[in-house]
Write a protein that holds these residues in place. Structure first.
Motif, PDB file in Angstrom:
ATOM      1  N   MET A  82      36.231  30.677  29.367  1.00 35.68           N
ATOM      2  CA  MET A  82      35.148  31.319  28.615  1.00 35.68           C
ATOM      3  C   MET A  82      35.682  32.329  27.612  1.00 35.68           C
ATOM      4  O   MET A  82      36.544  33.145  27.922  1.00 35.68           O
ATOM      5  N   PHE A 123      34.492  35.371  25.593  1.00 34.25           N
ATOM      6  CA  PHE A 123      33.400  36.345  25.500  1.00 34.25           C
ATOM      7  C   PHE A 123      33.285  36.891  24.083  1.00 34.25           C
ATOM      8  O   PHE A 123      34.250  36.893  23.323  1.00 34.25           O
ATOM      9  N   ALA A 142      36.912  40.333  26.075  1.00 35.85           N
ATOM     10  CA  ALA A 142      37.051  40.652  27.511  1.00 35.85           C
ATOM     11  C   ALA A 142      38.476  40.470  28.025  1.00 35.85           C
ATOM     12  O   ALA A 142      38.694  40.035  29.152  1.00 35.85           O
ATOM     13  N   LEU A 143      39.443  40.820  27.194  1.00 32.29           N
ATOM     14  CA  LEU A 143      40.838  40.782  27.650  1.00 32.29           C
ATOM     15  C   LEU A 143      41.075  41.964  28.582  1.00 32.29           C
ATOM     16  O   LEU A 143      40.437  43.010  28.423  1.00 32.29           O
ATOM     17  N   PHE A 144      41.986  41.807  29.525  1.00 31.75           N
ATOM     18  CA  PHE A 144      42.266  42.904  30.451  1.00 31.75           C
ATOM     19  C   PHE A 144      43.152  43.935  29.742  1.00 31.75           C
ATOM     20  O   PHE A 144      44.293  43.643  29.386  1.00 31.75           O
ATOM     21  N   ASP A 145      42.592  45.133  29.570  1.00 33.27           N
ATOM     22  CA  ASP A 145      43.260  46.177  28.786  1.00 33.27           C
ATOM     23  C   ASP A 145      44.633  46.579  29.312  1.00 33.27           C
ATOM     24  O   ASP A 145      45.505  46.970  28.552  1.00 33.27           O
ATOM     25  N   ARG A 196      43.672  32.475  26.625  1.00 28.98           N
ATOM     26  CA  ARG A 196      43.480  32.673  28.075  1.00 28.98           C
ATOM     27  C   ARG A 196      42.478  31.653  28.625  1.00 28.98           C
ATOM     28  O   ARG A 196      42.658  31.129  29.723  1.00 28.98           O
ATOM     29  N   ASP A 229      30.867  32.561  23.590  1.00 28.01           N
ATOM     30  CA  ASP A 229      29.689  33.377  23.278  1.00 28.01           C
ATOM     31  C   ASP A 229      29.903  34.081  21.943  1.00 28.01           C
ATOM     32  O   ASP A 229      30.685  35.026  21.860  1.00 28.01           O
ATOM     33  N   THR A 256      32.728  46.093  29.347  1.00 28.04           N
ATOM     34  CA  THR A 256      33.408  45.258  28.349  1.00 28.04           C
ATOM     35  C   THR A 256      33.549  43.798  28.833  1.00 28.04           C
ATOM     36  O   THR A 256      34.362  43.048  28.317  1.00 28.04           O
ATOM     37  N   GLU A 257      32.768  43.437  29.839  1.00 23.84           N
ATOM     38  CA  GLU A 257      32.679  42.065  30.370  1.00 23.84           C
ATOM     39  C   GLU A 257      33.963  41.574  31.029  1.00 23.84           C
ATOM     40  O   GLU A 257      34.110  40.378  31.279  1.00 23.84           O
ATOM     41  N   GLN A 258      34.897  42.481  31.317  1.00 23.09           N
ATOM     42  CA  GLN A 258      36.133  42.032  31.967  1.00 23.09           C
ATOM     43  C   GLN A 258      35.864  41.571  33.397  1.00 23.09           C
ATOM     44  O   GLN A 258      36.531  40.663  33.899  1.00 23.09           O
TER      45      GLN A 258
END
Lengths: 253, 246
Positions: free
Chosen positions: A82, A84, A88-91, A150, A162, B114-116
């Motif tokens: 998905m 987003f 919505a990447l992991f910071d 990803r 989305d 942040t939709e994570q």
């Protein structure tokens, strides 16, 4: 293939989705279009189980997703990629770690195999040699491409996007659209794109569902959309005067 | 009624947190990362606070015991009792509730808005387990060590400062910290620490996990995490003390 059958959703007394049915075909870029607030993202969230449907069926190759238990849902979700709206990447993880994450979680690949796959996915989205950057160091377009890398890392059967073009300049939007379409064809994925970008509709819309105030209002292809007589869809398509002018100019030629 | 709603949702979340991990190796890596983030990074502030508190308790005791009937070794005894029974397990935990609690709630809250967290769910991952379990395990494992170091530094701080201001002699202080020692009080202290570690990490995670809205709500979740963790630490401190002393 994913089929939604007569799905309904209300939030309190407010009916958001009303009797929507559609078949999203494999190997095609399926679009859900509509104005802001029409219920596009809600449909997508219902399809991936982030919201529960009130009524109706969501069939992933015949399996009714809402009736599955948590384990069954997780098994289907492992086949989903998905993208987003915000990426919505992991910071806290680098680009490479973000792309490797689903591989770490769900595969028994060796370290080398994972690295090879990560590099392949980053190459696909034209982010070669950006492995060690953090999401905070990327531009909006790069974030979207990284999120796409990803999403495809674990060879998904279904790809959900989305509003992949929101907040991007027209040139970058075309790059993202082309990437989504080429990945869909190359890996024979069932792709569902939520958008209100007319450029995407024309460029990649192979099968389109137009949602109006939560109702299924029109279905067709990107080419057929300009021949519609549906007044609400015409309003949507030609909301911009510029689009109207281009259309008439092309038609008169 | 809202209290019951939160209790119910908290216990359902905890049930999800303790379900079987998808991949143990990934969780182990996360636990080590959290141990570093929660534990090691808190060490400097804990060390400074404990050292000076030990010193202050020594000076207050030494100059407060004015009766000639109170022996001077009572200073060392008082420092040990205060540090071991109350200051280190409870007050330091309250300080950590502020530092770690706000950090956990804002981290998970930001991931939510942040939709994570949605991204984790859609990948087929138990987001509650992946995000919260390593924090709880790391907290429960590392906080007893932090508190043990805090106890040691508090007593050392009392010794150094007591000697520096001439409040006690070395012999009396060392005699005092060994006098009438009851080992069960260590069980009491560490029972409290482990309970508080669980409360801080789980409550803060709960408030972060159910954040709704934007940046403003992340701030609110962070504040709620610290307030409720602190209140529950005080309630459980009372309950555990009651349990051990009666």
């Amino acid at each position: 293939m994913i089929e939604i059958k007569n799905i309904h959703k209300s939030f309190g007394s407010h009916k958001v989705i009303n009797d929507v049915s559609f078949v999203f075909e494999q190997g095609k870029t399926n679009l859900i279009i509509g104005e802001s607030g029409s219920g596009k993202t809600t449909i997508l969230k219902l399809m991936v189980g982030l919201h529960e449907v009130d009524n109706g069926e969501i069939l992933y190759n015949g399996e009714n997703f809402p009736t599955l238990d948590l384990k069954g849902k997780q098994e289907i979700r492992k086949k989903i990629g998905m993208l987003f709206q915000g990426g919505a990447l992991f910071d806290s993880q680098t680009l490479e770690e973000n792309v490797r994450f689903p591989l770490d979680m769900f595969t028994d690949m060796s370290k080398e195999e994972k690295q090879e796959r990560v590099n392949f996915c980053l190459d696909k989205v034209q982010l070669t040699n950006k492995n060690k950057l953090y999401p905070g160091e990327l531009s909006g377009g790069m974030k979207k491409r990284a999120a796409l890398a990803r999403a495809i890392a674990n060879n998904p059967k279904y790809l959900f996007c989305d509003e992949p073009n929101s907040g991007l300049d027209p040139k970058t939007s075309i790059v993202i659209d082309n990437l989504i379409q080429s990945l869909t064809k190359e890996f024979n994925i069932t792709t569902i794109v939520i958008t209100h970008d007319m450029n995407s509709v024309v460029e990649i819309g192979e099968k389109i569902l137009y949602i109006y105030k939560g109702n299924p209002w029109w279905t067709g292809t990107g080419k057929e959309i300009f021949n519609t007589t549906n007044p609400e869809l015409l309003d949507f398509v030609f909301a911009s005067g510029f689009m109207k002018e281009i259309y008439h100019a092309v038609k008169n030629k | 009624m809202k209290l019951f709603f939160h209790f119910g949702r908290y216990f359902l979340l905890i049930k999800r947190v303790f379900s079987k991990p998808e991949k143990l190796s990934v969780y182990t890596k996360q636990i080590l990362y959290e141990i570093d983030k929660i534990g090691i990074s808190s060490l400097p502030i804990i060390a400074i606070i404990s050292f000076f508190m030990g010193g202050v308790i020594t000076i207050q005791s030494a100059f407060g015991f004015t009766s000639p009937l109170v022996p001077l070794y009572a200073v060392g005894f008082t420092v040990r009792e205060s540090m071991l029974s109350e200051f280190c397990p409870t007050i330091v935990s309250l300080i950590l509730a502020g530092k770690i609690g706000s950090n956990i709630a804002s981290e998970i809250g930001s991931m939510r808005i942040t939709e994570q967290i949605d991204a984790l769910e859609i990948m087929g991952i138990n987001s509650a387990g992946y995000l919260i379990l390593p924090k709880i395990v790391a907290g429960v494992v590392i906080l007893p060590f932090l508190i043990a170091i805090s106890m040691f530094l508090g007593i050392v701080g009392g010794y150094i400062m007591g000697l520096a201001v001439g409040a006690v002699t070395s012999y009396e202080y060392i005699f005092g910290i060994q006098a009438f020692f009851e080992p069960w009080k260590l069980y009491y202290s560490f029972t409290k620490v482990i309970t508080f570690a669980f409360l801080i990490t789980s409550i803060s995670s709960y408030f972060g996990f159910y954040t709704e809205g934007g940046a403003l709500e992340v701030g609110k979740s962070s504040t709620s995490a610290v307030v409720y963790s602190s209140i529950l630490i005080l309630i459980f401190n009372f309950l555990i003390t009651q349990l051990f002393y009666t």
